[in-house]
Design a protein around this motif. Structure first.
Motif, PDB file in Angstrom:
ATOM      1  N   SER A  50       0.821  -1.221   0.000  1.00 31.34           N
ATOM      2  CA  SER A  50       0.000   0.000   0.000  1.00 31.34           C
ATOM      3  C   SER A  50       0.852   1.266   0.000  1.00 31.34           C
ATOM      4  O   SER A  50       1.780   1.409   0.801  1.00 31.34           O
ATOM      5  CB  SER A  50      -0.895   0.019   1.242  1.00 31.34           C
ATOM      6  OG  SER A  50      -1.775  -1.079   1.241  1.00 31.34           O
ATOM      7  N   MET A  52       0.333   5.785  -1.131  1.00 28.78           N
ATOM      8  CA  MET A  52      -0.602   6.822  -1.560  1.00 28.78           C
ATOM      9  C   MET A  52      -0.168   7.318  -2.936  1.00 28.78           C
ATOM     10  O   MET A  52       1.007   7.630  -3.148  1.00 28.78           O
ATOM     11  CB  MET A  52      -0.605   7.989  -0.574  1.00 28.78           C
ATOM     12  CG  MET A  52      -0.942   7.624   0.863  1.00 28.78           C
ATOM     13  SD  MET A  52      -2.556   6.851   1.065  1.00 28.78           S
ATOM     14  CE  MET A  52      -3.617   8.290   0.860  1.00 28.78           C
ATOM     15  N   GLY A  55      -2.619  11.120  -3.226  1.00 26.60           N
ATOM     16  CA  GLY A  55      -3.488  11.193  -2.063  1.00 26.60           C
ATOM     17  C   GLY A  55      -4.515  10.084  -1.942  1.00 26.60           C
ATOM     18  O   GLY A  55      -5.379  10.130  -1.073  1.00 26.60           O
ATOM     19  N   ARG A  56      -4.432   9.095  -2.824  1.00 22.80           N
ATOM     20  CA  ARG A  56      -5.392   7.994  -2.793  1.00 22.80           C
ATOM     21  C   ARG A  56      -4.652   6.703  -2.451  1.00 22.80           C
ATOM     22  O   ARG A  56      -3.582   6.435  -3.007  1.00 22.80           O
ATOM     23  CB  ARG A  56      -6.041   7.861  -4.177  1.00 22.80           C
ATOM     24  CG  ARG A  56      -7.450   7.310  -4.190  1.00 22.80           C
ATOM     25  CD  ARG A  56      -8.106   7.591  -5.536  1.00 22.80           C
ATOM     26  NE  ARG A  56      -7.272   7.137  -6.659  1.00 22.80           N
ATOM     27  CZ  ARG A  56      -7.305   5.903  -7.137  1.00 22.80           C
ATOM     28  NH1 ARG A  56      -8.092   4.994  -6.638  1.00 22.80           N
ATOM     29  NH2 ARG A  56      -6.529   5.576  -8.167  1.00 22.80           N
ATOM     30  N   LEU A  57      -5.231   5.918  -1.542  1.00 23.60           N
ATOM     31  CA  LEU A  57      -4.599   4.661  -1.144  1.00 23.60           C
ATOM     32  C   LEU A  57      -4.691   3.649  -2.284  1.00 23.60           C
ATOM     33  O   LEU A  57      -5.782   3.376  -2.778  1.00 23.60           O
ATOM     34  CB  LEU A  57      -5.320   4.131   0.105  1.00 23.60           C
ATOM     35  CG  LEU A  57      -4.767   2.871   0.758  1.00 23.60           C
ATOM     36  CD1 LEU A  57      -3.364   3.108   1.312  1.00 23.60           C
ATOM     37  CD2 LEU A  57      -5.712   2.412   1.870  1.00 23.60           C
ATOM     38  N   ASP A  74       3.386   8.695  -1.916  1.00 25.31           N
ATOM     39  CA  ASP A  74       3.835   8.733  -0.527  1.00 25.31           C
ATOM     40  C   ASP A  74       3.923   7.309  -0.008  1.00 25.31           C
ATOM     41  O   ASP A  74       2.966   6.533  -0.100  1.00 25.31           O
ATOM     42  CB  ASP A  74       2.884   9.577   0.321  1.00 25.31           C
ATOM     43  CG  ASP A  74       2.971  11.045  -0.036  1.00 25.31           C
ATOM     44  OD1 ASP A  74       3.997  11.664   0.308  1.00 25.31           O
ATOM     45  OD2 ASP A  74       2.052  11.560  -0.695  1.00 25.31           O
ATOM     46  N   VAL A 109       0.580   2.732   6.325  1.00 34.07           N
ATOM     47  CA  VAL A 109       0.183   3.661   5.256  1.00 34.07           C
ATOM     48  C   VAL A 109      -1.343   3.706   5.151  1.00 34.07           C
ATOM     49  O   VAL A 109      -1.944   4.780   5.045  1.00 34.07           O
ATOM     50  CB  VAL A 109       0.819   3.251   3.914  1.00 34.07           C
ATOM     51  CG1 VAL A 109       0.205   4.029   2.753  1.00 34.07           C
ATOM     52  CG2 VAL A 109       2.334   3.481   3.953  1.00 34.07           C
ATOM     53  N   ALA A 113      -3.923   6.852   6.068  1.00 35.16           N
ATOM     54  CA  ALA A 113      -4.919   7.336   5.107  1.00 35.16           C
ATOM     55  C   ALA A 113      -6.291   7.441   5.778  1.00 35.16           C
ATOM     56  O   ALA A 113      -7.035   8.396   5.540  1.00 35.16           O
ATOM     57  CB  ALA A 113      -4.985   6.403   3.904  1.00 35.16           C
ATOM     58  N   ASP A 116      -6.227  10.404   8.355  1.00 37.67           N
ATOM     59  CA  ASP A 116      -6.169  11.707   7.681  1.00 37.67           C
ATOM     60  C   ASP A 116      -7.564  12.146   7.227  1.00 37.67           C
ATOM     61  O   ASP A 116      -7.844  13.340   7.144  1.00 37.67           O
ATOM     62  CB  ASP A 116      -5.220  11.663   6.484  1.00 37.67           C
ATOM     63  CG  ASP A 116      -3.756  11.679   6.923  1.00 37.67           C
ATOM     64  OD1 ASP A 116      -3.486  11.918   8.127  1.00 37.67           O
ATOM     65  OD2 ASP A 116      -2.877  11.444   6.062  1.00 37.67           O
TER      66      ASP A 116
END
Ligand code: FES
Length: 152
Positions: A50, A52, A55-57, A74, A109, A113, A116
């Motif tokens: 996993s 990002m 900004g999406r997993l 990320d 991770v 997510a 956040d």
């Protein structure tokens, strides 16, 4: 022939050459030396890879490296700030929420997510969110407790 990719990984602009069929996971590990993300299954089932992406997993084993062109990635390597562990990382240590550790980067991770976007999740929300992250040591209760504590 290889394709030139420019992307932002953990805040830094990086460039690498990728085989067109190479996964983002393999590019991170083999091209960029970021070996925190793990390959458990390679088929999108375990969550060990996993990261990002914008900004999406995502499961980086299901994304091509070339798809990272112009995007932000990320990874677990960007979670601590220098020697300062992320609160989730500290809580995982405190709760002994890891055994062999193979699934841990992907779970951290994914948990980040969640927090956040939902800083105060219920236990069932945490369990539902992490359902895509498998732990073969089956230490799920400690993992959920660590995430709940980090959120508190
Ligand atoms: Fe990507 Fe298992 S290695 S989901």
């Amino acid at each position: 022939s290889k394709i030139h990719v420019t992307t932002t990984v953990n805040g830094d602009t990086v460039e690498f050459l990728a085989d067109p069929r190479e996964t983002l996971l393999d590019c991170l590990r083999d091209r960029l030396g970021l070996t925190g993300s793990k390959e458990g299954c390679g088929t999108g089932d375990c969550g060990a890879c996993s990261v990002m992406l914008d900004g999406r997993l995502v499961s980086s084993c299901l994304v091509l490296g070339v798809e990272a062109e112009g995007k932000t990635v990320d990874t677990i390597e960007g979670m601590a700030r220098g020697d300062d562990l992320h609160p989730l990382q500290r809580k995982f240590i405190e709760h002994a929420a890891l055994q062999c550790g193979f699934c841990t980067p992907g779970i951290l991770v994914a948990a980040k997510a969640l927090l956040d976007q939902n800083p105060d999740p219920s236990e069932s929300e945490v369990r539902y969110w992490l359902a895509g992250n498998l732990c073969r040591c089956t230490g799920y209760d400690k993992i959920v407790n660590a995430v709940m504590d980090a959120a508190a």
